[in-house]
Design an enzyme around this catalytic site. Structure first.
Site, PDB file in Angstrom:
ATOM      1  N   GLY A 256      -0.432  -2.880   3.614  1.00  0.00           N
ATOM      2  CA  GLY A 256       0.940  -3.236   3.926  1.00  0.00           C
ATOM      3  C   GLY A 256       1.713  -1.957   4.133  1.00  0.00           C
ATOM      4  CB  CYS A 257       1.325   0.828   6.501  1.00  0.00           C
ATOM      5  SG  CYS A 257       2.170   0.902   8.049  1.00  0.00           S
ATOM      6  N   GLY A 258       4.288   0.866   5.262  1.00  0.00           N
ATOM      7  CA  GLY A 258       5.709   0.803   5.516  1.00  0.00           C
ATOM      8  C   GLY A 258       6.105   1.943   6.405  1.00  0.00           C
TER       9      GLY A 258
END
Length: 423
Positions: A256-258
């Site tokens: 879940g890269c931001g």
């Protein structure tokens, strides 16, 4: 054993037709373990990856899916080119029986017809293997290498249950390398990697068109089943590479890269899509939206096995799902969908059908960003959006929908695109 298998297979057609009955007894068969890959040997296989239990189990399920009637285990050995002992180990993992105290996945059923042992898929097995309609492109074949059987125990307040075989999703580091320079390392499912490479490149504005990607080389894909990393080596147009070097950042991503790697708030703001003029040519009915979400689970074949996969799907304005991709990360699933659609458009020479994108997740701002860059006018998710996602959707002219349930949903931006039931 080979002679016995051949003899039994040749006699199969001459056996009297009798009603199959379920096997009553259990046999002590070793449990399939991911560490015992070398105990399987497919005919003609040479690499360890090709002898993996996952591959043999998938081949067995595919073979059974091709038959409406039960198939003898002897015939299956001959068809798959394996020893009976190897087949039995797969059956232990996939059957609905409890063997040596371990319950399988319940995907196939053991039957007995006279002296012959037969196998057939259960309803659960057929459901998990059900291919989507011909016009719908899915990633069914990718279950091999994207999942791993593990032994688990389920617990309740009453205590621990017996050891059972469960299926979990694979997650491996995937490095994206452009013209020899590493740009991003993402944790992702090792499937549809070409789609991922193209979709990531488009959604991150590294290239403007998939025609600017000249070559994609996948390094280490066979090792992904062992949890090792995969490297995607892309050769892109010089103009794109110069642009990439100017804004290059290394993403040490998670599933879940931001905003990993963005060095300042100013850089973050610059990465947001510019406000767009609202185009209301796409009009979506509530009926079509709810129809598409109701149908989505049947296309999530890997999630049906693991319960750990996000899905991104494109549906037309009648609510028919045209394409779906799965990944452990919601952003990766969106990238894979964008990439797959770009490939289809380039190969067919036709623009994608009007429609909307749907996600089995919450609506993060990154998903809205990707939808905006891909020219997707409507983004619908099963869970809630964040405040930043709503702001970006409003600025980008995207209709953002959340909390899609059996008979309801919530719209947050540009609701004029949603047709009322009477319309």
């Amino acid at each position: 054993m080979n002679q016995e298998v051949k003899q039994e297979a040749n006699q199969e057609a001459n056996q009297e037709a009798k009603q199959p009955v379920k096997l009553a007894g259990t046999v002590s068969i070793p449990v399939v373990d991911s560490s015992s890959a070398d105990s399987f040997s497919l005919a003609g296989s040479s690499s360890k990856a090709e002898r993996s239990p996952q591959l043999l189990m998938q081949a067995l399920l595919n073979e059974l899916a091709a038959h409406s009637e039960p198939v003898s285990m002897a015939r299956l050995c001959k068809r798959l080119g394996v020893r009976m002992s190897s087949l039995l180990r797969c059956v232990a993992a996939l059957s609905e029986d409890i063997i040596a105290g371990v319950a399988g996945l319940g995907l196939l059923q053991r039957l007995q017809l006279g002296e012959r042992e037969l196998l057939q898929l259960t309803d659960k097995g057929r459901a998990s293997l059900a291919r989507v309609e011909p016009e719908v492109e899915s990633e069914f074949e990718s279950a091999v290498g994207a999942t791993q059987p593990v032994q688990v125990r389920r617990h309740t307040v009453s205590g621990a249950g017996p050891a059972v075989i469960d299926t979990v999703a694979e997650e491996v580091p995937v490095a994206l390398v452009y013209n020899g320079i590493s740009h991003a390392v993402m944790m992702a499912s090792p499937l549809a990697l070409e789609d991922f490479a193209i979709g990531f490149s488009l959604s991150e504005a590294i290239v403007d068109s998939c025609r600017q990607i000249y070559d994609i080389e996948i390094i280490g894909n066979a090792a992904a089943a062992a949890g090792q990393g995969v490297e995607l080596r892309l050769t892109i147009a010089a103009v794109c590479f110069v642009r990439l070097k100017e804004k290059r950042r290394l993403l040490a991503g998670s599933s879940g890269c931001g905003i990993c790697g963005i060095e300042s708030l100013k850089a973050f703001e610059a990465a947001l899509p510019a406000p767009a003029a609202l185009d209301l040519s796409t009009r979506l009915s509530a009926t079509a939206l709810l129809k598409a979400f109701a149908a989505m689970p049947q296309f999530q074949t890997i999630n049906a096995l693991t319960g750990a996969m996000h899905a991104a799907a494109w549906a037309d304005l009648d609510g028919n799902i045209l394409m779906l991709r799965e990944d452990v990360g919601r952003h990766n699933a969106m990238d894979k969908l964008i990439g797959a659609m770009a490939i289809t458009e380039q190969q067919s020479g036709q623009a994608r059908p009007a429609g909307f994108v749907m996600m089995s997740s919450r609506a993060s701002y990154e998903l809205v960003q990707k939808a905006a860059r891909a020219g997707m006018p409507v983004l619908a998710t099963i869970s809630a959006p964040t405040s930043l996602a709503i702001k970006i959707a409003a600025d980008a002219g995207i209709t953002l929908i959340g909390f899609v349930r059996d008979a309801s949903f919530v719209s947050y931006t540009h609701t004029a695109r949603i047709l009322a039931l009477q319309d």
